[in-house]
Design a protein around this motif. Sequence first.
Motif, PDB file in Angstrom:
ATOM      1  N   LEU A 174      -7.703  19.969  19.032  1.00 24.17           N
ATOM      2  CA  LEU A 174      -6.627  20.072  18.055  1.00 24.17           C
ATOM      3  C   LEU A 174      -6.553  18.837  17.166  1.00 24.17           C
ATOM      4  N   TYR A 175      -6.794  17.677  17.756  1.00 19.29           N
ATOM      5  CA  TYR A 175      -6.754  16.458  16.949  1.00 19.29           C
ATOM      6  C   TYR A 175      -7.920  16.413  15.964  1.00 19.29           C
ATOM      7  N   SER A 176      -9.070  16.951  16.361  1.00 18.01           N
ATOM      8  CA  SER A 176     -10.206  17.044  15.440  1.00 18.01           C
ATOM      9  C   SER A 176      -9.869  17.946  14.258  1.00 18.01           C
ATOM     10  N   LEU A 177      -9.197  19.065  14.543  1.00 16.97           N
ATOM     11  CA  LEU A 177      -8.772  19.950  13.463  1.00 16.97           C
ATOM     12  C   LEU A 177      -7.790  19.232  12.542  1.00 16.97           C
ATOM     13  N   TYR A 178      -6.901  18.459  13.141  1.00 19.22           N
ATOM     14  CA  TYR A 178      -5.913  17.708  12.364  1.00 19.22           C
ATOM     15  C   TYR A 178      -6.588  16.664  11.472  1.00 19.22           C
ATOM     16  N   LEU A 179      -7.529  15.917  12.032  1.00 21.92           N
ATOM     17  CA  LEU A 179      -8.219  14.873  11.252  1.00 21.92           C
ATOM     18  C   LEU A 179      -9.045  15.477  10.124  1.00 21.92           C
ATOM     19  N   ASN A 180      -9.541  16.694  10.335  1.00 23.25           N
ATOM     20  CA  ASN A 180     -10.332  17.372   9.299  1.00 23.25           C
ATOM     21  C   ASN A 180      -9.457  18.166   8.342  1.00 23.25           C
ATOM     22  N   GLN A 181      -8.136  18.024   8.480  1.00 22.69           N
ATOM     23  CA  GLN A 181      -7.161  18.692   7.618  1.00 22.69           C
ATOM     24  C   GLN A 181      -7.375  20.203   7.595  1.00 22.69           C
ATOM     25  N   MET A 182      -7.710  20.749   8.744  1.00 24.09           N
ATOM     26  CA  MET A 182      -7.916  22.187   8.872  1.00 24.09           C
ATOM     27  C   MET A 182      -6.569  22.879   9.037  1.00 24.09           C
ATOM     28  N   PRO A 183      -6.234  23.839   8.177  1.00 19.40           N
ATOM     29  CA  PRO A 183      -4.985  24.571   8.362  1.00 19.40           C
ATOM     30  C   PRO A 183      -4.939  25.218   9.747  1.00 19.40           C
ATOM     31  N   THR A 184      -3.938  24.855  10.524  1.00 20.92           N
ATOM     32  CA  THR A 184      -3.848  25.309  11.911  1.00 20.92           C
ATOM     33  C   THR A 184      -2.391  25.537  12.292  1.00 20.92           C
ATOM     34  N   VAL A 185      -2.136  26.625  13.013  1.00 21.15           N
ATOM     35  CA  VAL A 185      -0.825  26.891  13.605  1.00 21.15           C
ATOM     36  C   VAL A 185      -1.035  27.076  15.098  1.00 21.15           C
ATOM     37  N   ILE A 186      -0.193  26.425  15.895  1.00 18.57           N
ATOM     38  CA  ILE A 186      -0.306  26.492  17.351  1.00 18.57           C
ATOM     39  C   ILE A 186       0.694  27.518  17.881  1.00 18.57           C
TER      40      ILE A 186
ATOM     41  N   LEU B 215     -16.856  23.542  16.711  1.00 19.23           N
ATOM     42  CA  LEU B 215     -15.701  23.225  15.890  1.00 19.23           C
ATOM     43  C   LEU B 215     -16.093  22.949  14.439  1.00 19.23           C
ATOM     44  N   ALA B 216     -17.185  22.228  14.230  1.00 16.88           N
ATOM     45  CA  ALA B 216     -17.642  21.921  12.874  1.00 16.88           C
ATOM     46  C   ALA B 216     -17.968  23.197  12.113  1.00 16.88           C
ATOM     47  N   GLU B 217     -18.572  24.150  12.800  1.00 21.33           N
ATOM     48  CA  GLU B 217     -18.907  25.427  12.161  1.00 21.33           C
ATOM     49  C   GLU B 217     -17.645  26.215  11.829  1.00 21.33           C
ATOM     50  N   ILE B 218     -16.667  26.149  12.709  1.00 20.27           N
ATOM     51  CA  ILE B 218     -15.402  26.835  12.463  1.00 20.27           C
ATOM     52  C   ILE B 218     -14.716  26.258  11.222  1.00 20.27           C
ATOM     53  N   ILE B 219     -14.668  24.938  11.145  1.00 20.19           N
ATOM     54  CA  ILE B 219     -14.031  24.278  10.005  1.00 20.19           C
ATOM     55  C   ILE B 219     -14.722  24.661   8.699  1.00 20.19           C
ATOM     56  N   GLU B 220     -16.034  24.833   8.762  1.00 22.21           N
ATOM     57  CA  GLU B 220     -16.801  25.167   7.557  1.00 22.21           C
ATOM     58  C   GLU B 220     -16.595  26.604   7.111  1.00 22.21           C
ATOM     59  N   HIS B 221     -16.440  27.517   8.072  1.00 21.62           N
ATOM     60  CA  HIS B 221     -16.484  28.936   7.728  1.00 21.62           C
ATOM     61  C   HIS B 221     -15.130  29.638   7.682  1.00 21.62           C
ATOM     62  N   TYR B 222     -14.080  29.028   8.255  1.00 21.35           N
ATOM     63  CA  TYR B 222     -12.797  29.730   8.312  1.00 21.35           C
ATOM     64  C   TYR B 222     -11.754  29.072   7.418  1.00 21.35           C
TER      65      TYR B 222
ATOM     66  N   TYR C  53       2.615  20.172  20.818  1.00 21.48           N
ATOM     67  CA  TYR C  53       1.814  18.957  20.988  1.00 21.48           C
ATOM     68  C   TYR C  53       2.422  17.852  20.135  1.00 21.48           C
ATOM     69  N   GLU C  54       3.096  16.919  20.789  1.00 28.39           N
ATOM     70  CA  GLU C  54       3.681  15.801  20.059  1.00 28.39           C
ATOM     71  C   GLU C  54       2.573  14.933  19.468  1.00 28.39           C
ATOM     72  N   GLY C  55       2.794  14.451  18.258  1.00 28.18           N
ATOM     73  CA  GLY C  55       1.842  13.539  17.638  1.00 28.18           C
ATOM     74  C   GLY C  55       0.804  14.216  16.763  1.00 28.18           C
ATOM     75  N   ILE C  56       0.751  15.542  16.801  1.00 30.60           N
ATOM     76  CA  ILE C  56      -0.168  16.279  15.935  1.00 30.60           C
ATOM     77  C   ILE C  56       0.672  17.161  15.022  1.00 30.60           C
ATOM     78  N   GLU C  57       0.594  16.909  13.738  1.00 30.84           N
ATOM     79  CA  GLU C  57       1.488  17.568  12.787  1.00 30.84           C
ATOM     80  C   GLU C  57       0.964  18.946  12.396  1.00 30.84           C
ATOM     81  N   PHE C  58       1.137  19.891  13.304  1.00 25.67           N
ATOM     82  CA  PHE C  58       0.834  21.284  13.038  1.00 25.67           C
ATOM     83  C   PHE C  58       2.108  22.093  13.257  1.00 25.67           C
ATOM     84  N   THR C  59       2.256  23.138  12.482  1.00 29.99           N
ATOM     85  CA  THR C  59       3.345  24.071  12.736  1.00 29.99           C
ATOM     86  C   THR C  59       3.110  24.758  14.074  1.00 29.99           C
ATOM     87  N   THR C  60       4.173  24.926  14.832  1.00 28.05           N
ATOM     88  CA  THR C  60       4.108  25.553  16.150  1.00 28.05           C
ATOM     89  C   THR C  60       5.094  26.706  16.215  1.00 28.05           C
TER      90      THR C  60
END
Length: 355
Positions: free
Chosen positions: A151-163, A127-134, A168-175
């Motif tokens: 998904l929560y790790s992506l959220y905490l790292n402010q990684m742009p993500t769409v599900i 996941l750390a490598e993904i956040i760094e490279h994408y 997923y309630e409680g995780i502010e990503f576009t779905t």
Amino acid sequence: MKKQPLYQVILNDIKNDILTGKYETDEQIPTELELAERYHVSRITSKRALAELENQGFIYRLRGKGSFVKEAVARKVSGNKTDILFIMPFPKDIGFGNYTQGIFQAIEGTPYRLVVQSHESLTQESLAEIIEHYAGIIFYPINRGADLEMLYSLYLNQMPTVILDKEYEGIEFTTVVSDNQQGGFEATNFLLRTGLKKVAFVSSQPIMEISTVRERYLGYLKALHLQKNTSKTLFEDSGHETMGNFVDDVLDQSLNEGIEGLVAENDLVAIALINQIKQRGIAIPEELSIVGFDNIQASELLEPKLTTVGQNFTEMGLLACQKLIEQIESPLPLCETIVVDVDFIERETTKKIKR
């Protein structure tokens, strides 16, 4: 593919120049007149392109001076991260929906590239490598529990993500999801309109763990309610070793209880049911009607062909990628749930509606 409007061509070219570093923060880009002459268009067209770039947060405009690259955009795209990762849980040969076709439509004319990775290779370490490279991720979860931490790790790292597909309630990503409840309703309502009185819902997984399946089941309950039918039955897998064992139990109970129709959680469950029903010599749809969900390729190749609810996978992929790009390029992205319409597809595993 539709031909792009001229303003969109200009917009994409300038966006690409900003993303690839041709223009730096606060650097002036060509004026309306210069763009009109370069692309052989009217100034109205070039003005619209610049207005869109401003709306999307790529540039700021100073009256009498021109248009300049915004700092936030330059900072977001530093390092030329233009790869978008699509994490896909199912094997390519399953005949499942073509999300990638829609994603490719969304990235056409942009600097972004698509990379597809299987869900199996995803770990907390990777996941750390993904956040760094994408630049961003389109994530299709398998189930709530297994993917929640990632998904929560992506959220905490402010990684742009769409599900895709699940909420997923409680995780502010576009779905981006299909209208699963409407699909469950249409499947059940159709069976009831063919004259069936006892219709059951079949799920190979706990409905409270999977938002999509839960919504389909709610649609099933709604159809029964509106038809004033109190004969509801839920077959929910409670730990069978194999799908075959679960299907056997469902059919045994269905025959004992006089069930006339089955609304399956998805096409794969429906196909497993049909194969076992045929082995038992039960006539479809005369003795037992089946409706699936997804409209995978195998549903039409099956004998008899499966009545099902079709999801617009291409549209879902397109919308997911468009929203992801908005997240990547906007300093304050909007998180939302986008619901895509479904289509009921009548084939051969159901009776005709009585007139």
